[in-house]
Design a protein around this motif. Structure first.
Motif, PDB file in Angstrom:
ATOM      1  N   ALA A  83       0.852  -1.194   0.000  1.00 22.73           N
ATOM      2  CA  ALA A  83       0.000   0.000   0.000  1.00 22.73           C
ATOM      3  C   ALA A  83       0.887   1.244   0.000  1.00 22.73           C
ATOM      4  N   VAL A  84       0.666   2.092  -0.961  1.00 20.77           N
ATOM      5  CA  VAL A  84       1.455   3.336  -1.062  1.00 20.77           C
ATOM      6  C   VAL A  84       0.523   4.477  -1.467  1.00 20.77           C
ATOM      7  N   SER A  85       1.014   5.705  -1.365  1.00 20.90           N
ATOM      8  CA  SER A  85       0.244   6.851  -1.846  1.00 20.90           C
ATOM      9  C   SER A  85      -0.031   6.677  -3.338  1.00 20.90           C
ATOM     10  N   ASP A  86      -1.239   7.035  -3.771  1.00 23.13           N
ATOM     11  CA  ASP A  86      -1.602   6.859  -5.183  1.00 23.13           C
ATOM     12  C   ASP A  86      -1.060   7.996  -6.050  1.00 23.13           C
ATOM     13  N   THR A  87      -0.473   9.000  -5.428  1.00 25.81           N
ATOM     14  CA  THR A  87      -0.150  10.217  -6.176  1.00 25.81           C
ATOM     15  C   THR A  87       1.344  10.325  -6.446  1.00 25.81           C
ATOM     16  N   CYS A  88       1.713  10.371  -7.711  1.00 27.72           N
ATOM     17  CA  CYS A  88       3.114  10.515  -8.084  1.00 27.72           C
ATOM     18  C   CYS A  88       3.593  11.911  -7.681  1.00 27.72           C
ATOM     19  N   PRO A  89       4.743  12.003  -7.010  1.00 32.05           N
ATOM     20  CA  PRO A  89       5.209  13.327  -6.570  1.00 32.05           C
ATOM     21  C   PRO A  89       5.658  14.212  -7.727  1.00 32.05           C
ATOM     22  N   HIS A  90       5.814  13.623  -8.912  1.00 35.90           N
ATOM     23  CA  HIS A  90       6.269  14.393 -10.075  1.00 35.90           C
ATOM     24  C   HIS A  90       5.155  15.313 -10.570  1.00 35.90           C
ATOM     25  N   LYS A  91       4.109  14.747 -11.161  1.00 35.76           N
ATOM     26  CA  LYS A  91       3.008  15.577 -11.671  1.00 35.76           C
ATOM     27  C   LYS A  91       1.656  15.036 -11.223  1.00 35.76           C
ATOM     28  N   GLY A  92       1.657  14.283 -10.143  1.00 40.66           N
ATOM     29  CA  GLY A  92       0.384  13.846  -9.574  1.00 40.66           C
ATOM     30  C   GLY A  92      -0.294  12.709 -10.308  1.00 40.66           C
ATOM     31  N   GLY A  93       0.431  11.964 -11.122  1.00 43.04           N
ATOM     32  CA  GLY A  93      -0.166  10.845 -11.856  1.00 43.04           C
ATOM     33  C   GLY A  93      -0.721   9.777 -10.917  1.00 43.04           C
ATOM     34  N   PRO A  94      -1.815   9.097 -11.325  1.00 44.14           N
ATOM     35  CA  PRO A  94      -2.403   8.051 -10.497  1.00 44.14           C
ATOM     36  C   PRO A  94      -1.587   6.758 -10.603  1.00 44.14           C
ATOM     37  N   LEU A  95      -0.795   6.464  -9.581  1.00 41.02           N
ATOM     38  CA  LEU A  95       0.108   5.309  -9.654  1.00 41.02           C
ATOM     39  C   LEU A  95      -0.647   3.994  -9.769  1.00 41.02           C
ATOM     40  N   SER A  96      -1.887   3.953  -9.255  1.00 38.25           N
ATOM     41  CA  SER A  96      -2.659   2.707  -9.335  1.00 38.25           C
ATOM     42  C   SER A  96      -2.948   2.331 -10.787  1.00 38.25           C
TER      43      SER A  96
ATOM     44  N   GLY B 179       9.210   3.037  -1.357  1.00 39.23           N
ATOM     45  CA  GLY B 179       8.586   4.276  -1.827  1.00 39.23           C
ATOM     46  C   GLY B 179       9.539   5.185  -2.588  1.00 39.23           C
ATOM     47  N   GLU B 180      10.817   4.765  -2.679  1.00 42.12           N
ATOM     48  CA  GLU B 180      11.797   5.627  -3.331  1.00 42.12           C
ATOM     49  C   GLU B 180      11.667   5.584  -4.859  1.00 42.12           C
ATOM     50  N   ALA B 181      11.859   6.752  -5.489  1.00 46.02           N
ATOM     51  CA  ALA B 181      11.917   6.797  -6.949  1.00 46.02           C
ATOM     52  C   ALA B 181      13.199   6.109  -7.406  1.00 46.02           C
ATOM     53  N   GLN B 182      13.142   5.419  -8.539  1.00 43.84           N
ATOM     54  CA  GLN B 182      14.285   4.666  -9.044  1.00 43.84           C
ATOM     55  C   GLN B 182      14.990   5.465 -10.141  1.00 43.84           C
ATOM     56  N   GLY B 183      16.251   5.084 -10.392  1.00 45.99           N
ATOM     57  CA  GLY B 183      16.982   5.708 -11.490  1.00 45.99           C
ATOM     58  C   GLY B 183      17.287   7.171 -11.206  1.00 45.99           C
ATOM     59  N   ALA B 184      17.145   7.987 -12.234  1.00 47.48           N
ATOM     60  CA  ALA B 184      17.585   9.375 -12.125  1.00 47.48           C
ATOM     61  C   ALA B 184      16.612  10.245 -11.339  1.00 47.48           C
ATOM     62  N   ASP B 185      15.377   9.793 -11.231  1.00 49.60           N
ATOM     63  CA  ASP B 185      14.376  10.654 -10.610  1.00 49.60           C
ATOM     64  C   ASP B 185      14.528  10.669  -9.099  1.00 49.60           C
ATOM     65  N   GLU B 186      14.223  11.825  -8.522  1.00 52.82           N
ATOM     66  CA  GLU B 186      14.319  11.946  -7.074  1.00 52.82           C
ATOM     67  C   GLU B 186      12.951  12.262  -6.509  1.00 52.82           C
ATOM     68  N   GLY B 187      12.516  11.438  -5.578  1.00 52.88           N
ATOM     69  CA  GLY B 187      11.213  11.647  -4.976  1.00 52.88           C
ATOM     70  C   GLY B 187      10.830  10.404  -4.206  1.00 52.88           C
ATOM     71  N   ARG B 188       9.755  10.504  -3.456  1.00 54.14           N
ATOM     72  CA  ARG B 188       9.378   9.395  -2.605  1.00 54.14           C
ATOM     73  C   ARG B 188       7.884   9.416  -2.448  1.00 54.14           C
ATOM     74  N   ILE B 189       7.308   8.212  -2.404  1.00 57.97           N
ATOM     75  CA  ILE B 189       5.885   8.139  -2.086  1.00 57.97           C
ATOM     76  C   ILE B 189       5.741   7.501  -0.708  1.00 57.97           C
ATOM     77  N   GLU B 190       4.704   7.897  -0.011  1.00 59.52           N
ATOM     78  CA  GLU B 190       4.466   7.357   1.326  1.00 59.52           C
ATOM     79  C   GLU B 190       4.080   5.879   1.230  1.00 59.52           C
ATOM     80  N   THR B 191       4.585   5.057   2.129  1.00 59.14           N
ATOM     81  CA  THR B 191       4.213   3.629   2.150  1.00 59.14           C
ATOM     82  C   THR B 191       3.432   3.334   3.431  1.00 59.14           C
ATOM     83  N   PHE B 192       2.555   2.333   3.343  1.00 56.31           N
ATOM     84  CA  PHE B 192       1.729   1.961   4.496  1.00 56.31           C
ATOM     85  C   PHE B 192       1.811   0.449   4.673  1.00 56.31           C
ATOM     86  N   ALA B 193       1.707   0.027   5.908  1.00 57.45           N
ATOM     87  CA  ALA B 193       1.747  -1.410   6.189  1.00 57.45           C
ATOM     88  C   ALA B 193       0.533  -2.098   5.573  1.00 57.45           C
ATOM     89  N   ALA B 194       0.783  -3.254   4.955  1.00 57.52           N
ATOM     90  CA  ALA B 194      -0.309  -4.024   4.341  1.00 57.52           C
ATOM     91  C   ALA B 194       0.082  -5.489   4.337  1.00 57.52           C
TER      92      ALA B 194
END
Lengths: 110, 813
Positions: free
Chosen positions: A39-52, A75-90
């Motif tokens: 379970a993670v945040s559905d919102t991409c920190p880049h431009k708000g894309g729906p990750l689901s 929750g970490e962005a991979q490769g060159a991109d920098e950003g993180r999404i919130e993760t939740f226990a599931a």
């Protein structure tokens, strides 16, 4: 922790995701294997894309808007991109998907 | 308060007064004379007024309120008779005015060539609004003829404006090519062609002998005896400084009123500015130096020190659609070197003139985007030695066009942008390379350069080559992604050869390095498997990009667009009503007609998708696959049903093709066009498959493009019957499905395999053609269906679009 029963694991397509609405935003619940969910945040920190709606591979998801890739474990962005999404226990128990109500509650109360 | 009198309300004096009032509004009490019965307006915008693109009101720079606010005494429409320097008085037709300081800004007068008939009504110059209005009035009579004498900047603007007003226009130019002061011959030639395309007749080397007419102008006669009918003659051969008042007042006058760097004439209380002056032997006709002079003049009047220094000038032609730029000096000389770039197909000509290490002149035609950059180099005298090889490509060198692209890439500064999609500059890439990214895939992974549209892939590879030197092998073929070592071509071959019929089989047998691929290889693999094994392989929605999984196009805000299919672009009131109802019911914010002849409903929420599809389905509307790597649209014209030119039933053929092909998955999107005659109203010749109907049958052509690249289709074959046109199209699409690399449009694939290879299978080998069609039909037995119908009908599928749970309804604990 207080586990909440959300749905049957079969309700989430394999290598897919479904959204759970919470007070402060959507949480995406990913199913990466027969009985493995994240379970993670559905919102991409880049431009708000729906990750689901992204493509799921390994324990990662690719954002459908601009191909940012996130680890579902950290929750970490991979490769060159920098950003993180919130993760939740599931977790999955007896074919049911459980989320941590306390974490989501904190999120709700925050 | 001191008294300032200004003679002439032109652009230079207007600007000088602005500066004056801004700096010290109380310094002078101003009287402004103007022979024209109006105040200051933007004279260089007369061309748009003539062509009708602007109105006079839009070009007024100072209105009555401005004069009132600055307490300017306006004496418009009044000629100045003389300047009395002894008494310091300006004598107007309506009386005298005392001055402490005087500005002469009388501008210039058009040069009238001394030919017989020049006084006839209908012969005008092009200097002010009255001239412009006279021209507009003359253009009002239908079919009227205009002759413009002079093919310079002003004459051509007049000609273009009159043509836009509907007149038959002929331009007479004494010299061998147009605008010879600003353009060289090649650019002059391109300009002539452009003007001719606009319906303007141009005669170069044309010397006017006389203007004929009795009460008004009738015709123009040339030295060679040619007679041209004329209802209007515009003299635009040149201008000369208007110096009569200054001469009469015994000021120093050369070709213009002589001024020093403070814009002061030989009388310390009299200044001059604008087109009437001569400074350091030079005259001025463009607006930029006039403004510079105005600034200096205002300072001089306030006792501040400044000095006017002429700068390099550049010219742009104000004729809509003619892209023309020239700056500096471009005459040939022994010390001078030319760099020329020509692209005849695009009508582009660029010429740079270099002297030593300096750029001294530039002429651009057809693409003037880099004009200001070149102008800056000329003006600043920048040392261009380091950029010499790439200079012609402009500041943002695009790559690929240079004879030695590597040196061009090497010359790019670190901050030069390489990847426009992701905003990656060269410096970031070289940093990644020195940090260990030794190939394209690694550079992509660390910087994102070339990871989006991919058009900069070649440039990135060149940066690799420049940075790594001998250590870098320009790759012949790239693996699909980091998950495997195979190229797309290898993968397709091995799937067929080893009869691999599932994704796990491929991952296992072909050594995938990741558990289940990635967003790059999975959609490709899914397509290859379903195209090769339509009956055995089960399509995997989770290996599809979001749009193909959700049967709608995702938008930037996460909403979707919904496009129902309109077969061949045909619709009816019932369908339109259903679309309108759906748009209202689901509060669709934007409804747009697409280029593929259908209607796009943009901004639909994901959870509403199944419901909107149900509504559209019940009116008979199905998915338009506007989101798929598959058949999109078949664009048609109305053909023989309604069109008086139509040779065949193009609409009917388009509908048939769309009904056969719809639902099929292809390596990339496929768009068709069917035109009923060679007028090609369906724009078929830039489609993946384009059919042009002719009297004798059907011209089937393929491999066009009208996206990131633009390419005309190539003829596959001419056939006599509709059935054969359909067969060729289907066989071509199937050959493409079976062989092309995922995400190659047909034009890219045909470029790789060659049109002859395609023809041999689709056109010449009838057995192969039939087999291709049969295999296509087998595939379509599975895929020719409406993907909207299932979620619209089945609750289980429908639920996928809704949230799994809603915790917002529960109280936080």
């Amino acid at each position: 922790m207080s586990w909440i029963d959300i749905a049957a694991v079969a309700d989430i397509p394999l290598r897919g995701a479904r959204v759970v609405k919470t007070k402060l935003g959507c949480v995406a619940v990913f199913r990466t294997d027969e009985a493995e969910v994240y379970a993670v945040s559905d919102t991409c920190p880049h431009k708000g894309g729906p990750l689901s709606d992204g493509l799921v591979h390994d324990r990662k998801v690719t954002c459908p808007l601009h191909n940012w890739v996130f680890s579902l474990e950290t929750g970490e962005a991979q490769g060159a991109d920098e950003g993180r999404i919130e993760t939740f226990a599931a977790r999955v128990e007896n074919g049911r998907v459980l989320l941590d109500g306390t974490a989501l509650g904190r999120r709700t109360a925050a | 308060m001191k008294k300032l009198v200004v003679i002439g309300a032109g652009m230079a004096s207007g600007r000088a007064l602005e500066h004056l009032f801004e700096t010290d509004p109380e310094a002078y009490e101003v009287t402004l004379f103007n022979a024209e019965a109006r105040g200051n307006y933007n004279r260089i915008m007369l061309s748009p007024v003539l062509s009708g693109e602007k109105s006079y009101a839009e070009i007024v720079t100072h209105d009555e309120a401005w004069y009132r606010a600055n307490k300017v005494t306006c004496r418009f429409g009044e000629h100045v008779v003389k300047i009395d320097r002894d008494r310091k008085v300006v004598v107007g037709e309506a009386g005298e005015v005392l001055y402490d300081k005087l500005i002469i800004a009388t501008g210039s007068a058009p040069f009238i060539i001394p030919v017989e008939g020049r006084e006839l009504p209908g012969v005008i110059t092009y200097r002010d609004l009255d001239d412009t209005e006279a021209m507009i009035a003359a253009a009002g009579q239908p079919g009227a003829n205009a002759v413009v004498i002079g093919g310079g900047l002003l004459g051509l603007e007049a000609a273009a404006g009159l043509r836009l007003r509907g007149m038959n226009v002929t331009v007479l130019h004494l010299m061998g090519h147009l605008m010879e002061r600003q353009l060289d011959e090649s650019a002059g030639y391109l300009l002539l062609k452009d003007l001719e395309r606009r319906g303007i007749k141009v005669m170069t080397g044309a010397s006017t002998k006389a203007i004929l007419g009795k009460d008004k102008v009738d015709a123009v006669v040339l030295e060679d005896g040619t007679v041209l009918d004329a209802d209007l003659v515009v003299m635009a051969v040149g201008i000369r400084p208007e110096t009569r008042l200054a001469t009469d007042a015994h000021l120093e006058v050369g070709r213009g009123v002589v001024v020093d760097a403070q814009m002061q004439t030989s009388d310390p209380d009299i200044h001059a500015v604008g087109e009437c002056v001569e400074f350091d032997g030079a005259l001025f006709g463009l607006v930029a130096p006039l403004y510079d002079q105005a600034k200096v003049l205002a300072k001089s009047l306030l006792g501040e020190v400044d000095a006017y220094a002429p700068k390099e000038l550049s010219t742009k032609l104000k004729v809509t659609g003619c892209d023309l730029f020239s700056a500096g000096d471009f005459a040939e000389g022994p010390e001078r070197e030319d760099i020329v770039l020509r692209d005849p197909s695009r009508g582009i000509y660029k010429r740079l003139v270099i002297e030593g290490d300096r750029l001294v002149g530039a002429v651009l035609y057809g693409d003037t985007a880099d004009g200001s950059w070149y102008f800056g180099l000329i003006r600043d005298g920048t040392d261009i030695d380091d950029m010499r090889e790439t200079l012609i490509f402009g500041p943002g060198f695009q790559g690929g066009a240079s004879a030695d692209p590597l040196s061009a890439v090497a010359a790019l500064p670190p901050e030069a942008e390489i990847c426009g999609c992701n905003g990656v500059c060269k410096g970031k890439i070289t940093e990644a390379i020195t940090g260990g990214a030794k190939d394209l895939t690694a550079v992509r992974a660390t910087t994102k350069a070339s990871a989006s549209c991919g058009t900069c892939t070649g440039l990135v590879e060149q940066v690799l080559q420049v940075t790594l030197g001998g250590d870098f092998q320009m790759p012949g073929a790239q693996p699909i992604c980091a998950c495997c070592d195979l190229t797309h071509e290898d993968l397709r071959r091995l799937i067929k050869l080893k009869a691999l019929k599932s994704q796990p089989a491929v991952w296992q047998e072909l050594g995938w390095k990741t558990p289940n691929g990635c967003h790059v290889c999975r959609p490709a693999l899914n397509f290859y498997l379903l195209a090769d094994w339509p009956l055995e392989y089960q399509d995997d929605p989770m290996s599809r990009f979001v749009n193909e999984r959700n049967h709608a196009n995702i938008q930037k805000d996460g909403t979707f667009s919904v496009v129902p299919r309109m077969w061949g672009g045909l619709t009816n009131p019932n369908e339109l009503r259903a679309i309108a109802d759906a748009a209202e019911k689901y509060k669709v914010p934007t409804v747009k007609v697409t280029g593929g002849q259908r209607i796009d409903l943009l901004g639909v929420r994901k959870e509403d998708l199944p419901a909107i599809w149900t509504d559209l389905n019940s009116a008979g509307l199905v998915s338009g696959h506007a989101y798929s790597k598959g058949l999109r649209t078949v664009k048609t014209c109305v053909g023989t049903d309604h069109c008086r030119f139509g040779t065949q039933d193009s609409t009917g053929l388009g509908v048939k093709l769309e009904q056969i092909l719809w639902g099929s998955w292809t390596p990339h999107k496929v768009k068709l066009g069917v035109s009923g005659c060679p007028r090609n109203c369906a724009e078929s010749t830039c489609k993946d498959v384009g059919i042009i109907c002719v009297d004798s049958g059907y011209q089937v052509s393929v491999a066009g493009a009208a996206g990131m690249e633009l390419k005309e289709t190539e003829r596959l074959a001419d056939v006599a019957s509709e059935a054969e046109a359909i067969d060729l199209t289907v066989a071509f699409v199937q050959l493409y499905r079976e062989n092309a690399k995922y995400l190659d449009r047909p034009y890219k694939w045909v470029a790789k395999v060659g049109l002859d290879w395609v023809k041999a299978r689709v056109v010449d080998d009838l057995d192969e053609r039939a087999a291709l069609i049969e295999r296509f039909e087998v595939s379509q037995s599975i895929y020719r269906k409406d993907p909207w119908a299932v979620p619209a009908r089945e609750a289980g599928e429908r639920s996928r679009y809704a949230p799994l749970a809603d915790l917002t309804l529960e109280a936080a604990e």
